[in-house]
Motif scaffolding. Structure first.
Motif, PDB file in Angstrom:
ATOM      1  N   UNK A   1       0.843  -1.187   0.000  1.00 57.17           N
ATOM      2  CA  UNK A   1       0.000   0.000   0.000  1.00 57.17           C
ATOM      3  C   UNK A   1       0.882   1.242   0.000  1.00 57.17           C
ATOM      4  N   UNK A   2       0.527   2.195  -0.843  1.00 58.16           N
ATOM      5  CA  UNK A   2       1.282   3.446  -0.972  1.00 58.16           C
ATOM      6  C   UNK A   2       0.596   4.541  -0.144  1.00 58.16           C
ATOM      7  N   UNK A   3       1.353   5.580   0.186  1.00 54.74           N
ATOM      8  CA  UNK A   3       0.789   6.698   0.947  1.00 54.74           C
ATOM      9  C   UNK A   3      -0.326   7.403   0.187  1.00 54.74           C
ATOM     10  N   UNK A   4      -0.338   7.260  -1.147  1.00 55.33           N
ATOM     11  CA  UNK A   4      -1.379   7.909  -1.952  1.00 55.33           C
ATOM     12  C   UNK A   4      -2.695   7.143  -1.893  1.00 55.33           C
ATOM     13  N   UNK A   5      -2.680   5.931  -1.287  1.00 56.07           N
ATOM     14  CA  UNK A   5      -3.896   5.137  -1.150  1.00 56.07           C
ATOM     15  C   UNK A   5      -4.018   4.013  -2.158  1.00 56.07           C
ATOM     16  N   UNK A   6      -3.142   4.012  -3.175  1.00 54.72           N
ATOM     17  CA  UNK A   6      -3.180   2.924  -4.150  1.00 54.72           C
ATOM     18  C   UNK A   6      -2.161   1.854  -3.774  1.00 54.72           C
ATOM     19  N   UNK A   7      -2.137   0.809  -4.546  1.00 59.61           N
ATOM     20  CA  UNK A   7      -1.271  -0.330  -4.237  1.00 59.61           C
ATOM     21  C   UNK A   7      -0.193  -0.493  -5.297  1.00 59.61           C
ATOM     22  N   UNK A   8       1.044  -0.713  -4.835  1.00 60.68           N
ATOM     23  CA  UNK A   8       2.118  -1.083  -5.743  1.00 60.68           C
ATOM     24  C   UNK A   8       2.698   0.042  -6.569  1.00 60.68           C
ATOM     25  N   UNK A   9       2.656   1.288  -6.081  1.00 61.11           N
ATOM     26  CA  UNK A   9       3.286   2.406  -6.797  1.00 61.11           C
ATOM     27  C   UNK A   9       4.810   2.222  -6.812  1.00 61.11           C
TER      28      UNK A   9
END
Length: 377
Positions: free
Chosen positions: A260-268
């Motif tokens: 999980x990324x800090x932006x709320x998406x996964x796998x950035x």
């Protein structure tokens, strides 16, 4: 006293123009010549700029009075007759405060002269400061740096995390809990000098473009720290993008099953490439560190290949912890870019780490001021 570089404006003056601020533009032409090529006579400056000798003499007199240039005497080996008097950039006549706010644990800054040489450094620990407390910390750091020079200040440049608009307002910087924070305006009010604020990756690319021995082709600087972002100089212009968010490649998804990324998406990309994630990964027990770094470099190369193909870049510069970026990661990224693009796209492409090291953002922040106030970069 805030200002900005508009989208598409050339960082360096590009010839004789007829416009309202012609005098300022002509002065920038002469300063740029001295900045890039070194000392020259008034006649040399007239030939190089296309301006008349009378105009050049007038402008040189003005710059001597302002302290930006100095007379250096005759060149060595002058022939018989009255030798020309050389003038050169007076690098220490004015100083610039450059700030780097991109690290999570500290804010750092430097006093920089007009030649991009760091004269003094200072830093303050963040200690969890956010919002207004973080702004006050920036002001404290600046105050302490101002006290470290006795020269007139040309201005203050700031490399900030997050998205920054052309007026120097930080639209969004989650790590500092800043939203619509008018940082340039606040600092200009407090210190009564011109202030220029840009995203730290954009600031880094300006430092590399001016002082990092980069060529004249398309340049991309990939800034790897707490987050991951890129800055571009294309055709001599800093690329801002539609909403000032050009270069936010850290949030391109590279692994749909990733973290999980800090932006709320996964796998950035940021979940693999940010400095804290890289350090954690290579520090795990039983992990082959070179292989792990090579794998991240391959993922990075996959993201960068379409950018290289689209823009036909001349240089890609990685800026961040050298012990993580240099070696297997850089090699794998370079190899993957070339494997995934046509030879015409990557021929002559240089993929390297920054020669400016940890100074790239503070020196780039000084370039923000140099470009806006003197028209040189």
């Amino acid at each position: 006293m805030t200002s900005h570089t508009p989208v598409g404006r050339q960082l360096r003056p590009q010839g004789k123009l007829l416009q309202e601020d012609a005098r300022r533009h002509h002065r920038s032409l002469l300063l740029q010549q001295l900045f890039r090529e070194g000392p020259a006579s008034r006649a040399d400056l007239a030939r190089a700029s296309g301006l008349t000798r009378v105009t050049v003499s007038d402008l040189v007199g003005e710059m001597l009075a302002d302290g930006f240039v100095t007379e250096l005497g005759a060149p060595a080996g002058s022939r018989v007759g009255k030798p020309p008097t050389l003038v050169g950039l007076a690098a220490d006549s004015h100083h610039i405060i450059g700030l780097d706010l991109s690290e999570t644990d500290r804010m750092s800054g430097a006093v920089v002269n007009l030649a991009g040489t760091v004269q003094a450094r200072h830093e303050v620990h963040v200690d969890g400061a956010e919002g207004e407390r973080a702004v006050e910390l920036v002001q404290r750091l600046t105050t302490e740096l101002v006290a470290m020079t006795e020269r007139p200040l040309l201005g203050i440049g700031v490399g900030s995390p997050g998205i920054v608009d052309p007026a120097g307002t930080v639209i969004d910087a989650p790590n500092l809990a800043w939203q619509d924070t008018p940082l340039a305006a606040r600092l200009a009010e407090a210190f009564d000098v011109p202030v220029y604020v840009a995203n730290d990756a954009n600031t880094a690319v300006m430092g590399e473009h001016t002082f990092g021995e980069s060529g004249d082709g398309g340049l991309m600087v990939l800034r790897v720290g707490t987050g991951v972002g890129a800055g571009f100089v294309l055709g001599g212009s800093l690329l801002h993008g539609h909403l000032g968010a050009a270069g936010e490649i850290g949030h391109v998804v590279v692994d749909v099953d990733g973290e999980l990324c800090a932006c709320g998406r996964t796998g950035c990309l940021e979940t693999l490439l940010s400095a804290p994630r890289l350090r954690r990964r290579v520090g795990e027990p039983d992990v082959d560190a070179p292989a792990a770094l090579s794998d991240v470099g391959k993922r990075l190369g996959e993201v960068l290949a379409p950018i290289v193909a689209a823009l036909n870049l001349h240089e890609i510069v990685l800026s961040g912890p050298a012990e993580l970026l240099d070696g297997p990661l850089l090699d794998a990224a370079d190899r993957t870019i070339r494997e995934r693009t046509m030879p015409i796209s990557s021929t002559g492409l240089a993929v390297r780490t920054s020669k400016l090291g940890e100074d790239v953002v503070v020196v780039g922040a000084a370039v923000l001021v140099l470009s806006a106030e003197l028209g040189v970069s």
